[in-house]
Design a protein around this motif. Sequence first.
Motif, PDB file in Angstrom:
ATOM      1  N   GLY A 180       1.410  -1.590   0.210  1.00  0.00           N
ATOM      2  CA  GLY A 180       0.147  -0.067   0.289  1.00  0.00           C
ATOM      3  C   GLY A 180       0.624   0.916   0.308  1.00  0.00           C
ATOM      4  O   GLY A 180       1.812   1.968  -0.566  1.00  0.00           O
ATOM      5  N   GLY A 181       0.487   2.162   0.793  1.00  0.00           N
ATOM      6  CA  GLY A 181       1.361   3.375   0.674  1.00  0.00           C
ATOM      7  C   GLY A 181       2.479   2.903   1.016  1.00  0.00           C
ATOM      8  O   GLY A 181       3.589   4.241   0.756  1.00  0.00           O
ATOM      9  N   GLN A 182       3.412   2.511   1.594  1.00  0.00           N
ATOM     10  CA  GLN A 182       4.977   2.083   1.235  1.00  0.00           C
ATOM     11  C   GLN A 182       5.684   2.251   0.679  1.00  0.00           C
ATOM     12  O   GLN A 182       6.175   2.514  -0.089  1.00  0.00           O
ATOM     13  N   GLN A 183       4.721   1.270  -0.422  1.00  0.00           N
ATOM     14  CA  GLN A 183       4.948   1.079  -1.673  1.00  0.00           C
ATOM     15  C   GLN A 183       5.118   2.739  -2.183  1.00  0.00           C
ATOM     16  O   GLN A 183       5.829   2.900  -3.426  1.00  0.00           O
ATOM     17  N   ALA A 184       4.291   3.496  -2.392  1.00  0.00           N
ATOM     18  CA  ALA A 184       4.295   4.503  -2.638  1.00  0.00           C
ATOM     19  C   ALA A 184       4.485   5.204  -2.550  1.00  0.00           C
ATOM     20  O   ALA A 184       5.165   5.863  -3.798  1.00  0.00           O
ATOM     21  N   THR A 185       5.138   5.285  -0.981  1.00  0.00           N
ATOM     22  CA  THR A 185       6.344   6.372  -0.337  1.00  0.00           C
ATOM     23  C   THR A 185       7.714   5.417  -0.958  1.00  0.00           C
ATOM     24  O   THR A 185       8.561   6.641  -1.734  1.00  0.00           O
ATOM     25  N   ALA A 186       7.732   4.619  -1.312  1.00  0.00           N
ATOM     26  CA  ALA A 186       9.186   4.523  -2.533  1.00  0.00           C
ATOM     27  C   ALA A 186       9.301   4.914  -3.119  1.00  0.00           C
ATOM     28  O   ALA A 186      10.198   5.076  -4.030  1.00  0.00           O
ATOM     29  N   VAL A 187       8.648   4.276  -4.346  1.00  0.00           N
ATOM     30  CA  VAL A 187       8.593   4.801  -5.781  1.00  0.00           C
ATOM     31  C   VAL A 187       8.209   6.565  -5.790  1.00  0.00           C
ATOM     32  O   VAL A 187       9.466   7.045  -6.290  1.00  0.00           O
ATOM     33  N   GLU A 188       7.115   7.554  -4.660  1.00  0.00           N
ATOM     34  CA  GLU A 188       7.531   8.925  -4.881  1.00  0.00           C
ATOM     35  C   GLU A 188       8.493   8.774  -4.597  1.00  0.00           C
ATOM     36  O   GLU A 188       9.327  10.382  -4.613  1.00  0.00           O
ATOM     37  N   GLY A 190      11.531   7.609  -5.225  1.00  0.00           N
ATOM     38  CA  GLY A 190      12.937   7.495  -5.278  1.00  0.00           C
ATOM     39  C   GLY A 190      13.691   6.623  -4.799  1.00  0.00           C
ATOM     40  O   GLY A 190      15.077   5.976  -4.769  1.00  0.00           O
ATOM     41  N   GLN A 191      13.275   5.488  -3.993  1.00  0.00           N
ATOM     42  CA  GLN A 191      14.040   4.571  -3.072  1.00  0.00           C
ATOM     43  C   GLN A 191      13.951   3.498  -3.417  1.00  0.00           C
ATOM     44  O   GLN A 191      14.954   2.778  -3.059  1.00  0.00           O
ATOM     45  N   VAL A 192      13.430   3.664  -4.794  1.00  0.00           N
ATOM     46  CA  VAL A 192      13.209   1.988  -5.710  1.00  0.00           C
ATOM     47  C   VAL A 192      13.374   2.849  -7.041  1.00  0.00           C
ATOM     48  O   VAL A 192      13.029   3.774  -7.508  1.00  0.00           O
ATOM     49  N   ASP A 193      14.491   1.552  -7.749  1.00  0.00           N
ATOM     50  CA  ASP A 193      14.510   2.485  -9.217  1.00  0.00           C
ATOM     51  C   ASP A 193      12.995   1.603 -10.393  1.00  0.00           C
ATOM     52  O   ASP A 193      12.953   1.722 -11.274  1.00  0.00           O
TER      53      ASP A 193
END
Length: 256
Positions: A180-188, A190-193
């Motif tokens: 959920g929100g953790q995934q969105a935060t990681a993308v927004e 730039g924590q993950v490519d």
Amino acid sequence: MTMTRVSRKVLQGGAVLMFTSLLAACGGSGGDGGDQQVSMTLATPTWNAGIASIAVSQEMGYFEDEGLDVEIILADSATTQVQQIATGQVATGAVSPEPVILGREPGKNLDLTYFMSYYKDNIYGLRVPADSDITSIEDLEGKTVGAISLASASVTQAQVGLREAGVPEDSVTFVAIGTGGQQATAVENGQVDALALLDTSFQVLENQGIELREIEVPGTDMLTSGGLAARTGDLEEDRELYVKLGRAIAKGVVFS
């Protein structure tokens, strides 16, 4: 409460709202006290629209019709599921193929057998933000890839794809980013490519306005993502139980 995944296509768009409402409506409606108690496991840390058909089987009384009081236990990965089934903690689970196949290797002694198809198509994949300069799996060398859990089958598939493409596995960093929100935060942030997730996870992100682009993973087009598995001996000794479970779950799939 009880749930499972079914065809993801029907759960997109407006159907997600309908099934989300259904999940919220589902209480702990178990059997009448005389029903056979059965435990089942699913590889998801949280409930989501992708496992709505199991909620349907519960809410519509399909389990109760079969004389079953089904408890659903959420697991972080298919590897955990296999361990739960093999040790008799649960009767069955909707499990991806990798740990079932690996469990039959000499010395493993995890003799599990599928008795029902469930995930007909491959539900795992790789995606990147729409504006990313990554266009192929080869471009992941030196990059960071996020997954729900490092034990997820999505990671296994991505690693096999990297190997098939000639990319050293240790050149790509996989990190757990939850749901959920953790995934969105990681993308927004730039924590993950890139993301190695399942189809409903990608859909949730896109519903939040995060545009993603698919990256082809070699050798995965024709894969199934598994089904309902149980200990081979249990299937032989209590065939009726697994027929009842399969029938109730199939009714939820048809309804969905």
